[in-house]
Write an enzyme that holds these catalytic residues in place. Structure first.
Site, PDB file in Angstrom:
ATOM      1  N   GLU A   2      -1.317  -9.394   3.308  1.00  0.00           N
ATOM      2  CA  GLU A   2      -1.143  -9.997   4.633  1.00  0.00           C
ATOM      3  C   GLU A   2      -2.468 -10.405   5.261  1.00  0.00           C
ATOM      4  O   GLU A   2      -2.508 -11.310   6.103  1.00  0.00           O
ATOM      5  CB  GLU A   2      -0.377  -9.042   5.561  1.00  0.00           C
TER       6      GLU A   2
ATOM      7  N   HIS B 252      -3.545  -5.250   0.479  1.00  0.00           N
ATOM      8  CA  HIS B 252      -2.954  -5.818   1.705  1.00  0.00           C
ATOM      9  C   HIS B 252      -2.985  -7.350   1.664  1.00  0.00           C
ATOM     10  O   HIS B 252      -3.902  -7.961   2.213  1.00  0.00           O
ATOM     11  CB  HIS B 252      -3.718  -5.297   2.927  1.00  0.00           C
TER      12      HIS B 252
ATOM     13  N   CYS C 298       0.839  -1.199   0.000  1.00  0.00           N
ATOM     14  CA  CYS C 298       0.000   0.000   0.000  1.00  0.00           C
ATOM     15  C   CYS C 298       0.881   1.259   0.000  1.00  0.00           C
ATOM     16  O   CYS C 298       1.466   1.577  -1.028  1.00  0.00           O
ATOM     17  CB  CYS C 298      -0.979  -0.048   1.166  1.00  0.00           C
TER      18      CYS C 298
HETATM   19  N1  GLN Z   1      -2.070   6.603   2.980  1.00  0.00           N
HETATM   20  C1  GLN Z   1      -2.144   5.871   1.750  1.00  0.00           C
HETATM   21  C2  GLN Z   1      -3.509   6.020   1.088  1.00  0.00           C
HETATM   22  O1  GLN Z   1      -4.466   6.372   1.718  1.00  0.00           O
HETATM   23  C3  GLN Z   1      -1.814   4.408   1.972  1.00  0.00           C
HETATM   24  C4  GLN Z   1      -2.775   3.710   2.837  1.00  0.00           C
HETATM   25  C5  GLN Z   1      -2.240   2.382   3.334  1.00  0.00           C
HETATM   26  O2  GLN Z   1      -1.054   2.143   3.302  1.00  0.00           O
HETATM   27  N2  GLN Z   1      -3.105   1.530   3.826  1.00  0.00           N
HETATM   28  O3  GLN Z   1      -3.639   5.733  -0.085  1.00  0.00           O
END
Ligand code: GLN
Length: 547
Positions: free
Chosen positions: A521, A519, A380
């Site tokens: 994970e 994600h 992310c």
């Molecule tokens: N802050 C970033 C976004 O909102 C990444 C979010 C995250 O890593 N879950 O896109």
């Protein structure tokens, strides 16, 4: 109609209620039953989505896009049953539902009260999907006696009372403190905790007693007598080296048997524990070790990245190696050269995060991994940083950055290679967001499909070209820069089905450098390690052989 096990806690918090619930779920499955686990949290937040990871640990995201308590992650890791929106509820959500109904006039002019309106709302929530499984395991957050928890305790009391006899049982977790001075385990706090429960009309059927010392038979008998629980249903719970030892350990002390006895299910089907024996075999018979640096912001609290820590362990199990994960605060790299801190690691992981603080350090960690050809997994925000790194250092866009940081600073400082996404497609419908939207529940959340490019590293790792992974973010890599970045060797190897949203990037001239917008994970399990984590650790093992 499902049978219900209500899991409550007393004496102190953090006793491992979530883990005990998850392990019980796994054991019931091992006996051939179907299960679903549910969490009821007494706090007033609508969901944990807006809470700081320091406050509440990781936010676990479900396929259907709910931001939930990290216990739901344990439930999934132990049972493999994907959690749903309807498996997590807070007092805040319950009250919001009740108040919305009140505003709509649904209560026809009645006075709205905790009993029956709030308790009815909780009972309705408990009943959702009760025809789908054999057992519904419902964990109540907090400890008995907390003011916030009372409506939940009252609701489960009523629920059990209204269902046919024998269809609901109560399992209560307590602590037996050990007094070193007198060399004794004390049962009094447990007695008081059960007394508290009984004063609100709940008599536990099974007592799980956490203890650092072996519980002598005599103490067990005493607890049984004073707490009005059968001696076989007083279950000791000792500390474990690994949480994955919980199903076998709880089985060995008779937890699942005690639960089935309480339901009078006899004869109990024999358990097949091979899945957990294999998990323990992989954990305890690992050969060698790899070191992975997790470069992030919330490094003080391991719970902030719970699923990542678990997924790394699973990746190790897939390769039969131990994974030593070490947490490094990315801000260090904004003051110091990363080399002395990162040398000796066999892989670098940059996890998700929010806000600008520490991001320049993450970018430097990405540069370091790219140049030194050390495996890099960016998740992310970790992917977004890898893209900004490539834009700045390979494509010559020295002012590349994310709109997130400009929004935060209230000024335009960067060329937004990562921009604020306001409109996208989920399945067959369009989702829209406005800049001033609420903070909670308004991100791109939940499961989305992605198509993987042929002959890409990720397609090989997954062994397929079609995947579905869970998201939680507001910002997105801009495809406008795709050609420019691909010319520099950063391949956009995974895209949303409509081809508009980059889901995965990978460096072509690198043994293993992958950034993912989702994600992975969240979907890894000890008995089914996530393919990306398995392959990441495989690459780390290769690196460890080179040095
Ligand atoms: N802050 C970033 C976004 O909102 C990444 C979010 C995250 O890593 N879950 O896109």
């Amino acid at each position: 109609m499902a049978r219900y096990v209500f899991i409550t806690g007393g004496v102190v918090s953090s006793l491992g209620k979530g883990l005990a619930s998850a392990a019980l779920g796994a054991l019931l499955q091992a006996r051939g039953f179907t299960v679903r686990l549910r969490k009821l949290d007494p706090y007033l937040n609508i969901d944990p989505g807006t809470m700081s990871p320091f406050e509440h640990g990781e936010v676990f995201v479900t396929d259907d896009g709910a931001e939930t308590d990290l216990d739901l992650g344990h439930y999934e890791r132990f049972t493999g049953v994907p959690a749903r929106k309807t498996d997590s509820i807070s007092s805040g959500r319950i009250y919001m539902n009740v108040l919305e109904k009140e505003r709509r006039g649904d209560y026809l002019g009645k006075t709205i009260q905790v009993i029956p309106h709030v308790t009815n709302e909780i009972k309705d929530f408990l009943s959702i999907g009760d025809d789908e499984v054999d057992f519904m395991l419902c964990e109540i957050g907090g400890t008995v006696g907390d003011i916030e928890g009372l409506p939940f305790f009252e609701a489960i009391r009523q629920f059990a009372h209204e269902r046919p006899r024998g269809q609901c049982i109560f399992m209560h977790l307590t602590l037996l403190p050990y007094l070193a001075a007198s060399g004794e385990l004390k049962t009094k706090p447990t007695q008081h905790s059960v007394k508290e429960l009984r004063s609100i009309g709940i008599a536990p059927d099974v007592l799980v007693c956490r203890s650092e010392q072996p519980i002598p038979e005599k103490e067990r008998a005493k607890i049984a007598l004073f707490c009005n629980v059968r001696p076989e249903a007083v279950i000791p719970a000792y500390d474990l080296k690994s949480i994955y030892g919980a199903p076998l350990a709880y089985h060995a002390v008779g937890l699942d048997q005690a639960v089935l006895d309480a339901f009078m299910i006899s004869p109990a089907p024999r358990p097949d524990l091979r899945r957990w024996e294999d998990v323990m075999d992989r954990l305890t018979h690992a050969e060698g070790e790899v070191r992975v640096a997790i470069v992030g912001k919330y490094t003080q609290l391991e719970d902030a990245y719970k699923s990542i820590a678990e997924a790394l362990t699973h990746g190790g199990m897939a390769n039969r190696v131990r994974v030593r994960a070490e947490w490094i605060d990315s801000e260090i790299f904004e003051r110091e050269d990363p080399s002395p801190h990162l040398e000796g690691f066999h892989a670098i992981l940059v996890p998700g995060g929010f806000g600008e603080r520490g991001t320049e350090g993450k970018i430097r960690a990405a540069t370091w991994a790219r140049e030194k050809k050390i495996p890099y997994l960016g998740i992310c925000l970790g992917m977004q940083m890898a893209v900004i790194e490539a834009a700045r250092n390979l494509a010559g866009m020295t002012d590349a950055g994310s709109e997130e940081f400009d929004h935060e600073a209230g000024a335009k400082r960067f060329t937004p290679v990562v921009y604020h996404l306001k409109e996208w497609v989920q399945g067959s419908h369009r989702v829209e967001r406005k800049p001033g939207d609420d903070k909670g529940g308004t991100m791109r959340l939940g499961a989305y499909d992605a198509h993987l490019a042929d002959a890409s590293l990720v397609a090989r790792a997954y062994g397929t070209n079609r995947i579905e992974e869970r998201h939680r973010h507001r910002y997105e890599v801009d495809i406008a820069y795709r050609d420019r970045l691909e010319e520099c060797g950063l391949r956009f190897s995974g895209m949303s089905p409509d081809g508009r949203l980059p889901e995965i990037v990978e460096h072509e001239n690198h043994p293993w450098f992958i950034g993912v917008q989702f994600h992975p994970e969240l979907k890894s399990k000890p008995f089914a390690p996530h393919p990306l984590f398995a392959d990441f650790i495989r690459a780390a093992v290769e690196t460890s052989r080179l040095v």
